[in-house]
Design a protein around this motif. Structure first.
Motif, PDB file in Angstrom:
ATOM      1  N   VAL A 191      38.175  23.285 -24.029  1.00 43.53           N
ATOM      2  CA  VAL A 191      38.909  22.572 -25.068  1.00 43.53           C
ATOM      3  C   VAL A 191      38.078  21.402 -25.556  1.00 43.53           C
ATOM      4  CG1 VAL A 191      41.091  21.474 -25.683  1.00 43.53           C
ATOM      5  CG2 VAL A 191      41.031  23.173 -23.854  1.00 43.53           C
ATOM      6  N   GLY A 192      37.749  21.409 -26.843  1.00 45.35           N
ATOM      7  CA  GLY A 192      36.948  20.335 -27.425  1.00 45.35           C
ATOM      8  C   GLY A 192      35.474  20.677 -27.419  1.00 45.35           C
ATOM      9  N   LEU A 193      34.828  20.488 -28.561  1.00 41.49           N
ATOM     10  CA  LEU A 193      33.403  20.805 -28.665  1.00 41.49           C
ATOM     11  C   LEU A 193      32.649  19.536 -29.052  1.00 41.49           C
ATOM     12  CD1 LEU A 193      31.587  23.270 -28.310  1.00 41.49           C
ATOM     13  CD2 LEU A 193      31.645  23.595 -30.781  1.00 41.49           C
ATOM     14  N   GLY A 194      32.618  18.600 -28.118  1.00 41.09           N
ATOM     15  CA  GLY A 194      31.913  17.343 -28.335  1.00 41.09           C
ATOM     16  C   GLY A 194      30.822  17.137 -27.307  1.00 41.09           C
ATOM     17  N   GLY A 195      30.572  15.871 -26.962  1.00 40.46           N
ATOM     18  CA  GLY A 195      29.490  15.552 -26.036  1.00 40.46           C
ATOM     19  C   GLY A 195      29.667  16.159 -24.667  1.00 40.46           C
ATOM     20  N   VAL A 196      30.906  16.253 -24.196  1.00 43.38           N
ATOM     21  CA  VAL A 196      31.188  16.882 -22.911  1.00 43.38           C
ATOM     22  C   VAL A 196      31.392  18.387 -23.081  1.00 43.38           C
ATOM     23  CG1 VAL A 196      32.753  16.925 -20.934  1.00 43.38           C
ATOM     24  CG2 VAL A 196      32.220  14.744 -22.037  1.00 43.38           C
ATOM     25  N   GLY A 197      32.171  18.781 -24.085  1.00 45.04           N
ATOM     26  CA  GLY A 197      32.521  20.176 -24.267  1.00 45.04           C
ATOM     27  C   GLY A 197      31.333  21.096 -24.496  1.00 45.04           C
ATOM     28  N   HIS A 198      30.345  20.635 -25.262  1.00 43.14           N
ATOM     29  CA  HIS A 198      29.214  21.532 -25.542  1.00 43.14           C
ATOM     30  C   HIS A 198      28.416  21.822 -24.281  1.00 43.14           C
ATOM     31  CE1 HIS A 198      26.278  18.204 -25.546  1.00 43.14           C
ATOM     32  NE2 HIS A 198      25.319  19.082 -25.778  1.00 43.14           N
ATOM     33  N   PHE A 257      39.556  13.591 -25.218  1.00 41.74           N
ATOM     34  CA  PHE A 257      40.025  12.242 -24.893  1.00 41.74           C
ATOM     35  C   PHE A 257      41.370  11.934 -25.540  1.00 41.74           C
ATOM     36  CE2 PHE A 257      35.606  11.524 -23.675  1.00 41.74           C
ATOM     37  CZ  PHE A 257      35.719  10.613 -22.644  1.00 41.74           C
ATOM     38  N   ALA A 258      41.595  12.410 -26.747  1.00 44.80           N
ATOM     39  CA  ALA A 258      42.828  12.084 -27.465  1.00 44.80           C
ATOM     40  C   ALA A 258      44.034  12.749 -26.809  1.00 44.80           C
ATOM     41  CB  ALA A 258      42.714  12.530 -28.923  1.00 44.80           C
ATOM     42  N   ALA A 259      45.194  12.107 -26.925  1.00 49.55           N
ATOM     43  CA  ALA A 259      46.420  12.683 -26.374  1.00 49.55           C
ATOM     44  C   ALA A 259      46.724  14.004 -27.075  1.00 49.55           C
ATOM     45  CB  ALA A 259      47.577  11.709 -26.557  1.00 49.55           C
ATOM     46  N   HIS A 260      47.109  15.013 -26.294  1.00 47.98           N
ATOM     47  CA  HIS A 260      47.393  16.336 -26.857  1.00 47.98           C
ATOM     48  C   HIS A 260      48.307  17.098 -25.902  1.00 47.98           C
ATOM     49  CE1 HIS A 260      43.920  16.714 -24.200  1.00 47.98           C
ATOM     50  NE2 HIS A 260      44.205  17.998 -24.057  1.00 47.98           N
ATOM     51  N   PRO A 261      49.111  18.017 -26.420  1.00 48.24           N
ATOM     52  CA  PRO A 261      50.037  18.775 -25.564  1.00 48.24           C
ATOM     53  C   PRO A 261      49.302  19.791 -24.693  1.00 48.24           C
ATOM     54  CG  PRO A 261      50.147  19.560 -27.830  1.00 48.24           C
ATOM     55  CD  PRO A 261      49.271  18.346 -27.852  1.00 48.24           C
ATOM     56  N   LEU A 262      49.727  19.880 -23.448  1.00 46.98           N
ATOM     57  CA  LEU A 262      49.109  20.829 -22.525  1.00 46.98           C
ATOM     58  C   LEU A 262      49.839  22.159 -22.439  1.00 46.98           C
ATOM     59  CD1 LEU A 262      48.045  18.629 -19.469  1.00 46.98           C
ATOM     60  CD2 LEU A 262      46.802  19.136 -21.577  1.00 46.98           C
ATOM     61  N   LEU A 263      51.104  22.188 -22.848  1.00 42.68           N
ATOM     62  CA  LEU A 263      51.887  23.403 -22.709  1.00 42.68           C
ATOM     63  C   LEU A 263      51.236  24.613 -23.390  1.00 42.68           C
ATOM     64  CD1 LEU A 263      54.431  24.579 -21.474  1.00 42.68           C
ATOM     65  CD2 LEU A 263      55.669  23.954 -23.562  1.00 42.68           C
ATOM     66  N   PRO A 264      50.715  24.478 -24.629  1.00 46.28           N
ATOM     67  CA  PRO A 264      50.056  25.645 -25.241  1.00 46.28           C
ATOM     68  C   PRO A 264      48.848  26.120 -24.441  1.00 46.28           C
ATOM     69  CG  PRO A 264      50.551  23.975 -26.892  1.00 46.28           C
ATOM     70  CD  PRO A 264      50.776  23.338 -25.563  1.00 46.28           C
ATOM     71  N   LEU A 265      48.125  25.189 -23.825  1.00 47.03           N
ATOM     72  CA  LEU A 265      46.951  25.569 -23.044  1.00 47.03           C
ATOM     73  C   LEU A 265      47.353  26.288 -21.772  1.00 47.03           C
ATOM     74  CD1 LEU A 265      44.882  22.266 -23.432  1.00 47.03           C
ATOM     75  CD2 LEU A 265      44.665  24.373 -24.765  1.00 47.03           C
ATOM     76  N   ILE A 266      48.406  25.823 -21.128  1.00 45.88           N
ATOM     77  CA  ILE A 266      48.891  26.482 -19.916  1.00 45.88           C
ATOM     78  C   ILE A 266      49.284  27.925 -20.219  1.00 45.88           C
ATOM     79  CG2 ILE A 266      50.731  26.465 -18.181  1.00 45.88           C
ATOM     80  CD1 ILE A 266      50.703  23.370 -18.445  1.00 45.88           C
ATOM     81  N   GLY A 267      49.811  28.147 -21.413  1.00 48.49           N
ATOM     82  CA  GLY A 267      50.193  29.496 -21.811  1.00 48.49           C
ATOM     83  C   GLY A 267      49.016  30.452 -21.929  1.00 48.49           C
ATOM     84  N   LEU A 268      47.816  29.919 -22.133  1.00 44.62           N
ATOM     85  CA  LEU A 268      46.632  30.769 -22.241  1.00 44.62           C
ATOM     86  C   LEU A 268      46.153  31.284 -20.892  1.00 44.62           C
ATOM     87  CD1 LEU A 268      44.537  28.665 -24.812  1.00 44.62           C
ATOM     88  CD2 LEU A 268      45.942  30.679 -25.291  1.00 44.62           C
ATOM     89  N   LEU A 269      46.630  30.674 -19.796  1.00 50.97           N
ATOM     90  CA  LEU A 269      46.146  31.020 -18.472  1.00 50.97           C
ATOM     91  C   LEU A 269      46.774  32.303 -17.939  1.00 50.97           C
ATOM     92  CD1 LEU A 269      46.283  27.493 -16.797  1.00 50.97           C
ATOM     93  CD2 LEU A 269      44.218  28.708 -17.516  1.00 50.97           C
ATOM     94  N   LYS A 270      45.983  33.046 -17.184  1.00 51.23           N
ATOM     95  CA  LYS A 270      46.503  34.139 -16.389  1.00 51.23           C
ATOM     96  C   LYS A 270      47.317  33.565 -15.228  1.00 51.23           C
ATOM     97  CE  LYS A 270      42.347  37.061 -16.964  1.00 51.23           C
ATOM     98  NZ  LYS A 270      41.234  37.703 -16.221  1.00 51.23           N
ATOM     99  N   THR A 279      38.766  14.429 -18.666  1.00 54.94           N
ATOM    100  CA  THR A 279      38.801  13.150 -19.364  1.00 54.94           C
ATOM    101  C   THR A 279      40.205  12.567 -19.227  1.00 54.94           C
ATOM    102  OG1 THR A 279      39.381  14.237 -21.455  1.00 54.94           O
ATOM    103  CG2 THR A 279      37.039  13.804 -21.056  1.00 54.94           C
ATOM    104  N   ALA A 280      40.349  11.314 -19.618  1.00 59.11           N
ATOM    105  CA  ALA A 280      41.621  10.615 -19.448  1.00 59.11           C
ATOM    106  C   ALA A 280      42.215  10.259 -20.803  1.00 59.11           C
ATOM    107  CB  ALA A 280      41.427   9.353 -18.615  1.00 59.11           C
ATOM    108  N   PRO A 281      43.129  11.070 -21.318  1.00 54.63           N
ATOM    109  CA  PRO A 281      43.790  10.722 -22.581  1.00 54.63           C
ATOM    110  C   PRO A 281      44.523   9.385 -22.473  1.00 54.63           C
ATOM    111  CG  PRO A 281      44.178  13.025 -22.034  1.00 54.63           C
ATOM    112  CD  PRO A 281      43.520  12.400 -20.845  1.00 54.63           C
ATOM    113  N   GLU A 282      44.697   8.739 -23.623  1.00 55.20           N
ATOM    114  CA  GLU A 282      45.261   7.392 -23.648  1.00 55.20           C
ATOM    115  C   GLU A 282      46.703   7.355 -23.169  1.00 55.20           C
ATOM    116  OE1 GLU A 282      44.786   6.568 -27.725  1.00 55.20           O
ATOM    117  OE2 GLU A 282      42.595   6.456 -27.653  1.00 55.20           O
TER     118      GLU A 282
END
Length: 362
Positions: A191-198, A257-270, A279-282
């Motif tokens: 999730v995220g294609l920045g300095g850490v994600g890449h 880093f930005a605050a974002h919902p995790l529920l959609p991501l959890i749904g992607l998991l097997k 990272t630590a969202p605000e």
């Protein structure tokens, strides 16, 4: 009797760039480094990466900053002096320093090579060392560090592109290894294609893992697929794409880093899948328990890595030719770089050319 400060006892002067108040503006500044102790290594800093955490710290956005502060914990340089009991390094060695420069060396975490989780962890900048001197980071011309917290850099790894490995690199390498998301054929989301994600994409692909980049920016798809060789790309706001990927991933590394919902991501998991926050969202995160119960899913956190693992990560990077994608800048461009970083206007990591630009500016 007149009291003597630690800085007066250790008069090694260094040039640096520091923030002196919460405006976050950095400027030339002289600091005192401790003398080289018997287990210490002194190094001349050549390059230092700029981490998003540096931006938070100089502006005191986490409410923990003491000024003046010299940021920088993606440091690479060359050894210039050794303490009398140093065993692992010699003058002239290329080395790196990451996010920590000290720990208790006696707790269970330290005994198991997880110094990064030591209750007495000493960060590379903005804290007090064992001798009560202030720790200052790599936006400076030299550093003095205990040899235990220094990593050897092989000759064939470019130093500028290696600098971000000591924070962004180990931040992604460690959870891939620890949570066993490094098995060839597994499917891992990033999730995220920045300095850490890449770098998460680069390490996962080198481990033989199928990688899907998950982003809010459709315009990053070409970069993810063609340049970083991700296997697929999902726009998180595209319900059709998200639905098609539901229940397909063994794990997800969340680098945003930005605050974002995790529920959609959890749904992607097997079932038995793992969502790992690096990272630590605000804002605090709320997770419906039912989303975890249905599938025995895990939401976990991971913070950098221990010293043994960091050396392993560097050696892996050499073997697989992994470096960060960087924009090298002179030190007097620092404040502009910070402004651009706040706007995510960098691809993907700023690296300061300390060795060639700091002294002339200071």
């Amino acid at each position: 009797m007149e009291m003597v400060s630690p800085e007066q006892e250790h008069p090694n002067k260094a040039f640096a760039w520091a923030a002196t108040d919460s405006s976050g503006v950095l400027s030339p500044f002289k600091i005192s480094r401790r003398k080289t102790g018997e287990k210490d290594v002194a190094l001349r800093v050549l390059y230092c990466g700029i981490c998003h955490s540096d931006l938070h710290k100089v502006k005191n956005e986490w409410g923990t900053t003491s000024y003046p502060i010299v940021p920088g914990y993606e440091v690479v340089g060359v050894v210039t002096e050794l303490g009398s009991k140093v065993e692992k390094f010699k003058v002239g060695d290329k080395v790196g320093v990451g996010c920590m420069v000290g720990s208790c060396q006696s707790c269970d975490s330290c005994a198991n090579n997880f110094e990064n989780y030591c209750p007495e962890l000493i960060l590379t900048y903005g804290e007090k060392y064992h001798d009560r001197t202030t720790t200052y980071g790599g936006y400076s011309d030299f550093m003095v560090v205990d040899e235990h917290f220094i990593v050897r850099i092989p000759d064939n790894l470019p130093l500028d592109g290696a600098a971000p490995l000591f924070c962004a690199g180990i931040t992604t390498y460690s959870p891939l290894r620890y949570f066993e998301l490094d098995i060839p054929g597994m499917h891992v989301g990033v999730v995220g294609l920045g300095g850490v994600g890449h770098l998460a994409v680069k390490f996962a692909k080198a481990m033989g893992v199928k990688v899907t980049v998950i982003s809010t920016s459709p315009n990053k798809e070409k970069e993810a697929i063609e340049h970083l060789h991700a296997d697929s790309f999902i726009v998180i706001h595209d319900q059709d794409q998200m639905q098609a990927a539901m229940g397909t991933m063994d794990g997800i590394i969340d680098t945003v880093f930005a605050a974002h919902p995790l529920l959609p991501l959890i749904g992607l998991l097997k079932s038995n899948g793992k969502l790992v926050m690096v990272t630590a969202p605000e804002k605090n995160i709320q997770i419906p328990a039912f989303s975890l119960l249905m599938g025995r899913k895990m939401v976990a956190g991971s913070r950098i890595g221990g010293m043994k693992e960091t050396q392993e990560m560097v050696d892996f990077a050499v073997k697989h030719n992994i470096t960060a994608d960087i924009e090298v800048i002179p030190v007097d461009y620092l404040n502009t770089a910070m402004e651009r970083l706040a706007k995510s206007d960098v691809k993907y990591r700023f690296v300061i050319d300390i060795g060639n630009t700091l002294k002339s500016t200071s």
